[in-house]
Design a protein around this motif. Structure first.
Motif, PDB file in Angstrom:
ATOM      1  N   ALA A 132      35.588  62.175  16.533  1.00  0.00           N
ATOM      2  CA  ALA A 132      36.188  63.044  15.514  1.00  0.00           C
ATOM      3  C   ALA A 132      37.649  62.673  15.299  1.00  0.00           C
ATOM      4  CB  ALA A 132      36.058  64.504  15.928  1.00  0.00           C
ATOM      5  N   ASP A 133      38.192  63.092  14.153  1.00  0.00           N
ATOM      6  CA  ASP A 133      39.600  62.807  13.866  1.00  0.00           C
ATOM      7  C   ASP A 133      40.499  63.784  14.609  1.00  0.00           C
ATOM      8  OD1 ASP A 133      39.722  65.234  12.355  1.00  0.00           O
ATOM      9  OD2 ASP A 133      38.886  64.176  10.629  1.00  0.00           O
ATOM     10  N   VAL A 134      41.808  63.540  14.509  1.00  0.00           N
ATOM     11  CA  VAL A 134      42.781  64.335  15.267  1.00  0.00           C
ATOM     12  C   VAL A 134      42.743  65.795  14.846  1.00  0.00           C
ATOM     13  CG1 VAL A 134      45.243  64.668  15.684  1.00  0.00           C
ATOM     14  CG2 VAL A 134      44.285  62.363  15.716  1.00  0.00           C
ATOM     15  N   ALA A 135      42.747  66.058  13.535  1.00  0.00           N
ATOM     16  CA  ALA A 135      42.783  67.440  13.061  1.00  0.00           C
ATOM     17  C   ALA A 135      41.554  68.217  13.516  1.00  0.00           C
ATOM     18  CB  ALA A 135      42.899  67.466  11.538  1.00  0.00           C
ATOM     19  N   THR A 136      40.387  67.589  13.447  1.00  0.00           N
ATOM     20  CA  THR A 136      39.163  68.266  13.878  1.00  0.00           C
ATOM     21  C   THR A 136      39.215  68.607  15.353  1.00  0.00           C
ATOM     22  OG1 THR A 136      37.877  67.130  12.165  1.00  0.00           O
ATOM     23  CG2 THR A 136      36.669  68.079  14.021  1.00  0.00           C
ATOM     24  N   ASN A 137      39.650  67.679  16.180  1.00  0.00           N
ATOM     25  CA  ASN A 137      39.742  67.941  17.614  1.00  0.00           C
ATOM     26  C   ASN A 137      40.742  69.052  17.913  1.00  0.00           C
ATOM     27  OD1 ASN A 137      37.933  66.262  19.168  1.00  0.00           O
ATOM     28  ND2 ASN A 137      39.068  64.500  18.422  1.00  0.00           N
ATOM     29  N   LEU A 138      41.876  69.056  17.238  1.00  0.00           N
ATOM     30  CA  LEU A 138      42.860  70.105  17.481  1.00  0.00           C
ATOM     31  C   LEU A 138      42.318  71.470  17.091  1.00  0.00           C
ATOM     32  CD1 LEU A 138      46.133  68.328  16.287  1.00  0.00           C
ATOM     33  CD2 LEU A 138      45.534  68.940  18.634  1.00  0.00           C
ATOM     34  N   ARG A 139      41.598  71.536  15.987  1.00  0.00           N
ATOM     35  CA  ARG A 139      41.035  72.820  15.570  1.00  0.00           C
ATOM     36  C   ARG A 139      39.982  73.307  16.563  1.00  0.00           C
ATOM     37  NH1 ARG A 139      41.538  70.469  10.274  1.00  0.00           N
ATOM     38  NH2 ARG A 139      39.409  69.664  10.387  1.00  0.00           N
ATOM     39  N   VAL A 140      39.147  72.384  17.044  1.00  0.00           N
ATOM     40  CA  VAL A 140      38.111  72.780  17.998  1.00  0.00           C
ATOM     41  C   VAL A 140      38.738  73.234  19.313  1.00  0.00           C
ATOM     42  CG1 VAL A 140      36.184  71.916  19.360  1.00  0.00           C
ATOM     43  CG2 VAL A 140      36.352  71.321  16.954  1.00  0.00           C
TER      44      VAL A 140
END
Length: 473
Positions: A132-140
């Motif tokens: 996953a990209d950075v933004a997706t990982n941070l949101r999760v």
């Protein structure tokens, strides 16, 4: 480590026949449920790359296999390294101070564009996906933290670590204006104010600013300071009280640190409290505490039984790390928390402003430590906040402390000094307090009153509190 969190990702079994391997599987499942894998070691998180059990006797019982797993686990964690060390990628065991610390370190690496392909990241942070990209990982990761029981402290601490590292703009962009308020609501931080304030991101002592424990924090980015989104400002105002910096003055004169999100030169808000009837409290000097023991580097939790494939090189020796368990002479101070709960301290805090609970509790602990004449370098001062110049607040907190002492005397013939003077080791994080006592520190009067039972998550303290008994060096 709870039994429902124990997962074996890869299992290799060699047996002369297939039915022998099939018979071993249910025994292994029972052994994993029963094994003590760091259950009495607090919130410390160690991930093990490979756990080799060696030859197993045919017809072995689940109890015997459980003891074997415990023995091999204890051997595996003897050569742990910190996740920030250069050899972590090839180490057999990697250590974090807790689940929150693992997510803080991973989030900072993602925000800085550093590689996160090491073997231990998916084990320490199960919701992380390398694809996953950075933004997706941070949101999760943010949503995972927001759903913890201690989210009211964990989420603001996680956000404050990124802001302190100068990554506020990147974090706010990754979370987005829609998910940010939802995170605040999920964590139980209340609703986001409609009108933004003029707060700006600025350096401060972050929630991880322990003595000698700033290895994973970076200096704030240079340049103009951009305003924070309203939801982020709101969350940072409710962050756990900051810990005392290494060079702080004596606790009686230490200034009250202002909140992140307040105007730069404004003092910290003082919660309005209703003062009870004034109570005179006499000061009594206690005997000097026992000499502090030499600090150790023990590293005890073994969460997972992960993937195989260790490199051929020998395991590195344990590295010198900041102290994990710090010695204190007043380990019984937090036995005062169940007393306050029985005196309806949380109900009284409900009548105060929304953010007054952890602050008032920290100020009450400050009064107790002053009465005990605890030395300024005792780690329990990190849970305390000095009182602002408010006479009504002084009277109110002194009255509550006097009521607690009166309850202790009537219920168990215990004084405050007798209750608190118990040598122990304490492990502090922004979300947890773990106290480790020797077995001979147990007390029948405490057990009869139920004061030595784990309080668990205390919203009015902002932390999870647990008491452990065992072999303490």
């Amino acid at each position: 480590m709870p039994a429902d969190q124990r997962t074996v990702r890869h299992l290799h079994v060699k047996a002369p026949r297939a039915e022998h391997a099939r018979r071993l599987l249910p025994v292994l499942e029972d052994a994993l449920r029963c094994a003590s894998l760091g259950d009495a070691e607090g919130t410390r998180l160690l991930v093990v790359r490979r756990l080799a059990l060696g030859p197993v006797a045919a017809g072995i019982s689940a109890q015997a296999l459980s003891r074997l797993i415990e023995q091999r686990s204890a051997e595996a964690v003897q050569h742990w390294v910190d996740a920030t060390h250069a050899t972590a990628d090839t180490a057999a065991c990697v250590a974090f101070s807790g689940a929150l610390d693992a997510r803080v370190q991973l989030a900072l690496r993602l925000l800085r564009g550093q590689p996160c392909t090491a073997w231990y990241w998916p084990l320490a942070v199960p919701e992380y996906s390398a694809q996953a990209d950075v933004a997706t990982n941070l949101r999760v990761i943010a949503w995972t933290v927001a759903r913890w029981p201690e989210a009211r402290s964990a989420l603001p601490a996680w956000l404050a670590a990124a802001v302190h590292a100068g990554q506020a703009a990147a974090l706010a962009q990754a979370i987005g204006p829609a998910l940010g308020p939802a995170l605040v609501q999920q964590a139980g931080l209340g609703s986001v104010p409609a009108q933004p304030t003029d707060a700006v991101a600025r350096p401060a002592h972050g929630p991880f600013a322990r003595r000698g424990d700033l290895a994973h924090q970076a200096a704030p980015a240079a340049g103009p300071r951009a305003p924070l989104p309203p939801w982020l400002q709101h969350a940072l105002r409710l962050a756990p009280p900051t810990w005392l910096p290494p060079t702080s003055a004596a606790p009686e004169t230490a200034p009250l640190a202002p909140d992140l999100g307040a105007p730069p030169d404004s003092p910290a808000p003082v919660p309005a409290v209703a003062a009870p009837k004034p109570t005179r409290v006499r000061r009594r000097q206690s005997a000097p505490p026992r000499a502090q023991e030499q600090q150790t580097r023990a590293a005890p939790i073994t969460p997972d039984l992960p993937e195989p494939g260790l490199p051929a090189k020998p395991a590195p020796q344990p590295l010198a790390q900041p102290p994990w368990r710090e010695p204190t002479a007043w380990g019984g101070l937090l036995f005062l928390l169940p007393v306050l709960q029985r005196l309806q301290w949380p109900q009284w805090l409900d009548t105060q402003p929304a953010d007054a609970g952890p602050r008032c509790t920290a100020m009450l602990l400050h009064l107790a430590l002053r009465r005990l004449a605890a030395p300024p370098d005792d780690p329990l001062w990190q849970l305390a906040l000095p009182l602002p110049p408010d006479e009504d607040l002084h009277v109110a907190l002194a009255g509550w402390l006097a009521d607690a002492r009166r309850w202790l005397h009537r219920a168990g013939r215990l004084g405050l000094v007798t209750l608190a003077r118990r040598p122990a080791r304490v492990a502090l994080t922004p979300t947890h307090v773990d106290l480790f006592f020797r077995l001979d520190q147990g007390n029948l009067r405490l057990r009869r009153l139920g004061l030595d039972l784990d309080p668990g998550w205390l919203p009015w303290l902002g932390r999870v509190v647990a008491f452990h008994y065992g072999d303490v060096p």
